[in-house]
Design a protein around this motif. Sequence first.
Motif, PDB file in Angstrom:
ATOM      1  N   SER A   1       5.626  -9.976 -32.587  1.00  0.00           N
ATOM      2  CA  SER A   1       6.972 -10.527 -32.491  1.00  0.00           C
ATOM      3  C   SER A   1       6.947 -12.048 -32.637  1.00  0.00           C
ATOM      4  CB  SER A   1       7.643 -10.058 -31.206  1.00  0.00           C
ATOM      5  OG  SER A   1       7.813 -11.103 -30.307  1.00  0.00           O
ATOM      6  N   ARG A   2       5.887 -12.690 -32.169  1.00  0.00           N
ATOM      7  CA  ARG A   2       5.772 -14.140 -32.370  1.00  0.00           C
ATOM      8  C   ARG A   2       5.629 -14.465 -33.859  1.00  0.00           C
ATOM      9  NH1 ARG A   2       4.407 -16.282 -27.008  1.00  0.00           N
ATOM     10  NH2 ARG A   2       3.155 -14.685 -26.017  1.00  0.00           N
TER      11      ARG A   2
ATOM     12  N   THR B   1      -8.726 -19.344 -29.805  1.00  0.00           N
ATOM     13  CA  THR B   1      -7.697 -19.519 -30.827  1.00  0.00           C
ATOM     14  C   THR B   1      -7.009 -20.879 -30.758  1.00  0.00           C
ATOM     15  OG1 THR B   1      -6.095 -18.526 -29.347  1.00  0.00           O
ATOM     16  CG2 THR B   1      -7.151 -17.070 -30.936  1.00  0.00           C
TER      17      THR B   1
ATOM     18  N   HIS C   1       4.056 -21.715 -25.856  1.00  0.00           N
ATOM     19  CA  HIS C   1       3.475 -20.391 -25.637  1.00  0.00           C
ATOM     20  C   HIS C   1       4.163 -19.771 -24.433  1.00  0.00           C
ATOM     21  CE1 HIS C   1       0.574 -17.374 -26.561  1.00  0.00           C
ATOM     22  NE2 HIS C   1       0.020 -17.383 -25.373  1.00  0.00           N
TER      23      HIS C   1
ATOM     24  N   ALA D   1     -10.294  -6.409 -30.175  1.00  0.00           N
ATOM     25  CA  ALA D   1      -9.556  -7.518 -29.568  1.00  0.00           C
ATOM     26  C   ALA D   1      -8.825  -8.356 -30.612  1.00  0.00           C
ATOM     27  CB  ALA D   1     -10.505  -8.401 -28.777  1.00  0.00           C
ATOM     28  N   ILE D   2      -9.112  -8.081 -31.882  1.00  0.00           N
ATOM     29  CA  ILE D   2      -8.512  -8.878 -32.955  1.00  0.00           C
ATOM     30  C   ILE D   2      -7.744  -7.977 -33.915  1.00  0.00           C
ATOM     31  CG2 ILE D   2      -8.986 -10.463 -34.873  1.00  0.00           C
ATOM     32  CD1 ILE D   2     -11.618 -11.163 -33.411  1.00  0.00           C
TER      33      ILE D   2
ATOM     34  N   ASP E   1     -13.294  -5.447 -34.593  1.00  0.00           N
ATOM     35  CA  ASP E   1     -13.260  -5.899 -33.200  1.00  0.00           C
ATOM     36  C   ASP E   1     -11.871  -5.565 -32.639  1.00  0.00           C
ATOM     37  OD1 ASP E   1     -13.031  -7.223 -30.819  1.00  0.00           O
ATOM     38  OD2 ASP E   1     -13.725  -9.170 -31.573  1.00  0.00           O
TER      39      ASP E   1
ATOM     40  N   LYS F   1      -0.312 -22.728 -35.814  1.00  0.00           N
ATOM     41  CA  LYS F   1       0.129 -23.327 -34.549  1.00  0.00           C
ATOM     42  C   LYS F   1       0.318 -22.297 -33.448  1.00  0.00           C
ATOM     43  CE  LYS F   1       3.458 -26.477 -33.948  1.00  0.00           C
ATOM     44  NZ  LYS F   1       4.604 -27.350 -34.287  1.00  0.00           N
TER      45      LYS F   1
ATOM     46  N   LYS G   1       0.534 -23.519 -41.937  1.00  0.00           N
ATOM     47  CA  LYS G   1       0.413 -24.440 -40.806  1.00  0.00           C
ATOM     48  C   LYS G   1       1.127 -23.925 -39.568  1.00  0.00           C
ATOM     49  CE  LYS G   1      -0.218 -28.828 -43.217  1.00  0.00           C
ATOM     50  NZ  LYS G   1       0.449 -30.074 -43.637  1.00  0.00           N
ATOM     51  N   GLN G   2       2.312 -23.387 -39.769  1.00  0.00           N
ATOM     52  CA  GLN G   2       3.065 -22.907 -38.607  1.00  0.00           C
ATOM     53  C   GLN G   2       2.384 -21.686 -37.995  1.00  0.00           C
ATOM     54  OE1 GLN G   2       5.357 -24.545 -37.151  1.00  0.00           O
ATOM     55  NE2 GLN G   2       6.083 -25.983 -38.699  1.00  0.00           N
TER      56      GLN G   2
ATOM     57  N   GLN H   1      11.210 -17.382 -27.039  1.00  0.00           N
ATOM     58  CA  GLN H   1      10.087 -17.410 -27.977  1.00  0.00           C
ATOM     59  C   GLN H   1      10.155 -18.478 -29.079  1.00  0.00           C
ATOM     60  OE1 GLN H   1       9.344 -14.528 -31.205  1.00  0.00           O
ATOM     61  NE2 GLN H   1       8.214 -13.508 -29.592  1.00  0.00           N
TER      62      GLN H   1
ATOM     63  N   GLU I   1      -5.092 -12.585 -31.923  1.00  0.00           N
ATOM     64  CA  GLU I   1      -5.489 -11.858 -30.714  1.00  0.00           C
ATOM     65  C   GLU I   1      -4.663 -10.580 -30.655  1.00  0.00           C
ATOM     66  OE1 GLU I   1      -7.690 -12.623 -28.382  1.00  0.00           O
ATOM     67  OE2 GLU I   1      -7.977 -14.800 -28.382  1.00  0.00           O
TER      68      GLU I   1
ATOM     69  N   GLY J   1       3.077  -8.535 -27.935  1.00  0.00           N
ATOM     70  CA  GLY J   1       3.987  -9.636 -28.243  1.00  0.00           C
ATOM     71  C   GLY J   1       3.552 -10.520 -29.398  1.00  0.00           C
TER      72      GLY J   1
ATOM     73  N   VAL K   1      -0.403 -19.917 -30.682  1.00  0.00           N
ATOM     74  CA  VAL K   1      -1.583 -19.960 -29.833  1.00  0.00           C
ATOM     75  C   VAL K   1      -2.470 -18.727 -30.029  1.00  0.00           C
ATOM     76  CG1 VAL K   1      -2.317 -19.915 -27.412  1.00  0.00           C
ATOM     77  CG2 VAL K   1      -0.589 -21.541 -28.166  1.00  0.00           C
ATOM     78  N   ASP K   2      -1.881 -17.596 -30.385  1.00  0.00           N
ATOM     79  CA  ASP K   2      -2.663 -16.372 -30.558  1.00  0.00           C
ATOM     80  C   ASP K   2      -3.355 -16.268 -31.917  1.00  0.00           C
ATOM     81  OD1 ASP K   2      -2.181 -15.198 -28.051  1.00  0.00           O
ATOM     82  OD2 ASP K   2      -0.173 -14.628 -28.692  1.00  0.00           O
ATOM     83  N   THR K   3      -3.091 -17.212 -32.803  1.00  0.00           N
ATOM     84  CA  THR K   3      -3.658 -17.129 -34.145  1.00  0.00           C
ATOM     85  C   THR K   3      -5.083 -17.658 -34.177  1.00  0.00           C
ATOM     86  OG1 THR K   3      -1.471 -17.482 -35.071  1.00  0.00           O
ATOM     87  CG2 THR K   3      -3.329 -17.818 -36.549  1.00  0.00           C
ATOM     88  N   MET K   4      -5.983 -16.850 -34.755  1.00  0.00           N
ATOM     89  CA  MET K   4      -7.364 -17.308 -34.874  1.00  0.00           C
ATOM     90  C   MET K   4      -7.639 -17.915 -36.229  1.00  0.00           C
ATOM     91  SD  MET K   4      -9.331 -14.163 -33.118  1.00  0.00           S
ATOM     92  CE  MET K   4     -10.871 -15.024 -33.291  1.00  0.00           C
TER      93      MET K   4
END
Lengths: 538, 162
Positions: free
Chosen positions: B17-18, A179, A125, B42-43, B40, B66, B62-63, A120, B10, B14, B68-71
Amino acid sequence: MIRAAEAMVRCLRSEGVKVVFGYPGAAICPFYDELYRSDIHHVLVRHEANAGHEASGYARITNKPAVCIATSGPGATNLLTAIATAYADSIPLICITGQVSTDQIGCDVFQEVDITGAAQPFVKHSYLVKDAAMLPRIFKEAFYLAGTGRKGPVLIDVPVDIQNTLIDFEYPETVSMRTYKPTVKGNPMQIKKICEAVENAKRPLICAGGGIFLAGAEKELIEFAEKAKVPAVSTMMGLSLFPTDHPLYLGMLGMHGVKSANRAVNECDTMILIGARVGDRAVKSPTFLAENKQIIHIDIDPAEIGKNIPVDIPLVGDCKTILSELAEKIGEVSHDEWLSELAEIKNDIPENEETEGFINPKVFLRKLSDRMPSDTVCVADVGQNQIWCCNNYGIKEGGRFMTSGGMGTMGYSVPCAVGAKMAAPEREVIAVCGDGSFQMQMMELATIMQEKIAVKIIVMRNNYLGMVRELQTKGYGDRQIAVSLDGSPDFVALARAYGIESERVSTMAEAEEKIEKLASSDKSYLLECDVYSLESTL
Amino acid sequence: MKHTISVLVENHAGVLSRVSGLFSRRGFNIDSLAVGETDDPAISRITIVADGDEHTAQQIEKQLNKLVDTMKVRTLAPDELLARELQLIKVNATPSQRSEILTICEIMGAKIIDMTANTLTIEISDSTVHLKRMHDLLEGYGIKEIVRTGVIAIQKGSVTIK
């Protein structure tokens, strides 16, 4: 309906994948069974880390995501170093691992490891596939993520029962992720500001990093530099963006860089960082450096801007479009005084002493690069050999230099060279390593033979982990521990045992003849160079 | 300096944990983290209170972006946010002390949700500062156990993060 394993193979084919690098095992067998039926060429590595490094070499030459495969448990953990290596250098990889059956996940069954958890911190990803029907979308997303924005490795962990599930297969044509939307175009206001800053600067300097390769912006970089008449240094990852003898080019900066590049860095008034993340080896005290100069930072990753160095003009976006816009918009400028000053520094190259009965690696590498065709790919390993290569292997136009810059992973060069050769069979590919690093990858000689590819290998043998030895000498009162490589085999005999032609060279007088042999052979060839044990890095 | 950060992600397995892994890997200090579904399903919305200077706060934002699941990531300015934390406190209370504690609860806006012969269990939801005061008031009786949710925050006025 088709088996999900077949769907995985079809996904790869839809992405245009022709070669994959891997090592099978029980948990990935359904997928391998489908590979058997496909026309995708599978390269069998001899250790899973090398599958990742070979995919890395392949990806760096094709500039597209490349695929590596391992089974669950130890297969997957062996792959970790390669994933981290790719992450550090932003290399696009698709890493496919087998996983134990979904009903057994969490039970600590045979060859089970939480690989998405373990990887991770250093994947762009990852996916643990729990619904076989999602596989086509996951593959589509994975390739999109790996190969766009700031590139990087994406891990897909597929439980064995999922691979055997029947699904309706349709590969999505497009991908849309609410996203994930990487910025591509640079802000026009910032581009204008940069043009003005460069036009007004007396002593501007480009610092070119590996991001420029990833953006495919090699040509645009040269165009901009030449039009704006701005001299350039490169980071380790940016080596070979400029041919070594390009009049604007001053070499690699940083703690292992060359004097001309570091002087230029210290003396410039405006520094344009492009696709470079200001790593600690490139710039030791970024805050200090930024104090008396204007810093312009161009990068695809917003998080890199301002992370390591304070920035005056930030610009987020794709280097290719930005550099071509900069080249187009920059006005007439001249930095003649600055350039002639730098030209003097550049010509001030120190003499190398030669030690009787040994190969001077620096001189040797210069001679080697002189002889090799201009489009040769040279892959340096990690250790003294890396720095010798960085600063002495001369890059000609169209040449390419690669190494594990961010992670400094020993054992990278031979597998990376294998991957590069698979991607560009028509180009010469050389791996340069030390006797320490070679012993972390020598199993790959078998892969070279199995694939019948002509990778050329140089082993710089000084019987030491030379860089650590040097560190112990300079920083630890010369108390040498765990750096002697006594017990190493005869590498020439070893290579021959694999069926690879091999020779040893220990005098500079013979070197040219051996280089000629290496360069003219159409088969793989290993040359062991005896190097003086106390040869210095710089 | 404390920073209150709202993150829309999202609602996948997991994701948490990310996010938490990012904080440990980058050496960011996390004071609290609270997560729950939004309207919602889904969010999810994560509220993080983190400690660090301005540079760290920028990097955190910023991180997080980065991933991918962050909206969406928004750092909420201290003067634009309403923050609440829920706390359950089990405190020693002899029969003679009960009415005293009851008064404290009344004044502090807390609720007694359970009692035994020697203890009271109190529920309070308020700002971190207010909860600290409550803690100080109850300390003398002997606090047996505290459970807290971590801060959740919303912007004042009609603005939203969506």
